[in-house]
Design an enzyme around this catalytic site. Structure first.
Site, PDB file in Angstrom:
ATOM      1  N   GLY A   1       0.804  -1.214   0.000  1.00  0.00           N
ATOM      2  CA  GLY A   1       0.000   0.000   0.000  1.00  0.00           C
ATOM      3  C   GLY A   1       0.834   1.258   0.000  1.00  0.00           C
TER       4      GLY A   1
ATOM      5  N   ASP B   1      14.802  -6.974  12.949  1.00  0.00           N
ATOM      6  CA  ASP B   1      14.994  -6.332  11.641  1.00  0.00           C
ATOM      7  C   ASP B   1      15.602  -4.938  11.804  1.00  0.00           C
ATOM      8  OD1 ASP B   1      15.000  -6.254   8.904  1.00  0.00           O
ATOM      9  OD2 ASP B   1      12.897  -5.697   8.690  1.00  0.00           O
TER      10      ASP B   1
END
Length: 412
Positions: A160, A271
């Site tokens: 998105g 991450d």
């Protein structure tokens, strides 16, 4: 009142999202359907991650297959980061970004100094939504896109876009991440998406980006995220090529503070990299993107097996398909420190298989221009054995950190 709306409505939406997604599978199309108004506000972007709905943790079938053919910096999963395009920031006057003395981007921040408390999320995945509904203010049950003025697009990704928005009632500036439900279903991201919200919405720390809440309609899911005026730290690093010791040490210290908070809350980020660190005012960083994050106590004997993150930042234990714990974040902090000072990750190679081998062997090459103190910290962080890696407390008290503190900007 605005604070209460954002505190409560996310919790209700969180536990009704998966049911709504399953019911409306046939009602989606690829159009985001946002009407853009001419509002010039600049927040930042966030991302989601991937995992199977039927299992909390599933292994990625193959490292090679999950990476692109190029050596681009991409996550190992099926999702892609929404990047904050720093080159498109409207350049105003007054305040200046100060990642180092060599780069100044004049901007003016519309962000308010005080944020709002995120939702207090229950640990149990299942709960009585009817009981919760009775406690929610009516306004939080009916949050819609009409409650916001939509500004420019800040970032785009596979899942998105991120828009700059202004909450009409309060005037609060935020970032709105828009994701199509169809994409979440097709990529089997519902459960991982939910877990990401459960984790991030319950984090309150000055060095961690805030998730204020989310809502949805028949087509999309909308995340309301904290505004960070200067975007991803990665873009500043690309412009400057590398940071000096004073700047790099300031950033590493702040990331260590954020990780220390997460580990105290029994959360592994998994991450850490420049793309997932946002830059606010006064060189204040905000750790973001909890798509790969999991709850796992540092003192627990339970280990994780999922291979996740970004290739250049993977620790040896993941490369070798061994169990891992919170020390993967310690390793990533070492990679981050090296990249800040050198301009690229230490094990980066054109061929990804060569990168795997160098990580597994900890084939570390230290440039001669690095200071002895910085070199010492990097070597202590990048230990193959997780048990031998330096602790976060030792990082924050390391001579390289302590000796550079006098050059750090004062934080308000």
């Amino acid at each position: 009142m605005y604070c209460r709306v954002f505190t409560h409505f996310s919790l209700y939406r969180l536990y009704t999202l998966s049911d709504n997604i399953n019911i409306n599978k046939t009602n989606h199309n690829k159009s985001i359907g946002l009407h853009q108004h001419r509002v010039n506000y600049m927040p930042r972007s966030m991302t989601a991650s991937s995992s199977q709905l039927k299992r909390i943790e599933t292994r990625i079938e193959s490292l090679s297959e999950s990476l692109s053919k190029s050596n681009a910096r991409k996550p190992l999963g099926k999702f892609q980061l929404n990047t904050f395009d720093n080159n498109k920031i409207t350049k105003l006057q007054n305040e200046k970004v100060r990642p180092s003395k060599s780069s100044h981007i004049p901007v003016k921040s519309p962000i308010r100094k005080k944020g709002h408390s995120p939702a207090q999320v229950l640990q149990n995945e299942r709960m009585d939504t009817k009981l919760l509904l009775q406690k929610l203010p009516s306004a939080s049950r009916h949050m819609t896109l009409d409650d916001f003025e939509i500004g420019k697009v800040l970032g785009k990704g596979k899942l998105g876009k991120v828009y700059c928005v202004k909450h009409k009632t309060s005037g609060y500036i935020a970032a709105l991440k828009v994701m199509a439900k169809k994409d979440l279903i097709d990529l089997k991201l519902e459960k991982n998406f939910r877990r990401e919200i459960e984790i991030q919405s319950n984090l309150i720390h000055p060095k961690i980006s805030r998730l204020y809440g989310f809502f949805y309609d028949h087509k999309n899911v909308y995340l309301i995220l904290e505004y960070s005026i200067h975007g991803e730290l990665y873009h500043h690093l690309k412009v400057q090529r590398r940071f000096n010791d004073a700047t790099a040490s300031h950033y590493i210290y702040q990331v260590a503070l954020a990780l220390d908070y997460l580990h105290t809350k029994h959360i592994i980020h998994r991450d850490i990299k420049p793309e997932n660190i946002l830059l606010s005012t006064d060189n204040c960083i905000k750790l973001s993107d909890f798509g790969w994050s999991v709850k796992s106590s540092p003192s627990s004997s339970t280990k994780r097996l999922t291979i996740c993150g970004t290739l250049d930042y993977l620790p040896p234990e993941m490369i070798e398909s061994n169990e891992h714990d919170y020390t993967v974040d310690i390793w990533s902090l070492g990679i981050l420190c090296y990249e800040f000072l050198v301009g690229k990750p230490p094990f980066e190679e054109i061929d990804k298989n060569s990168t795997y081998k160098r990580i597994a062997k900890v084939d570390l090459k230290i440039p001669s221009f690095l200071s002895s103190e910085a070199t010492d910290l990097i070597l202590r962080l990048l230990q193959k054995s997780p048990k031998k890696r330096i602790t976060l407390a030792e990082v924050m008290n390391h001579p390289w950190i302590m000796n550079n503190q006098q050059y750090w900007p004062n934080e308000n």
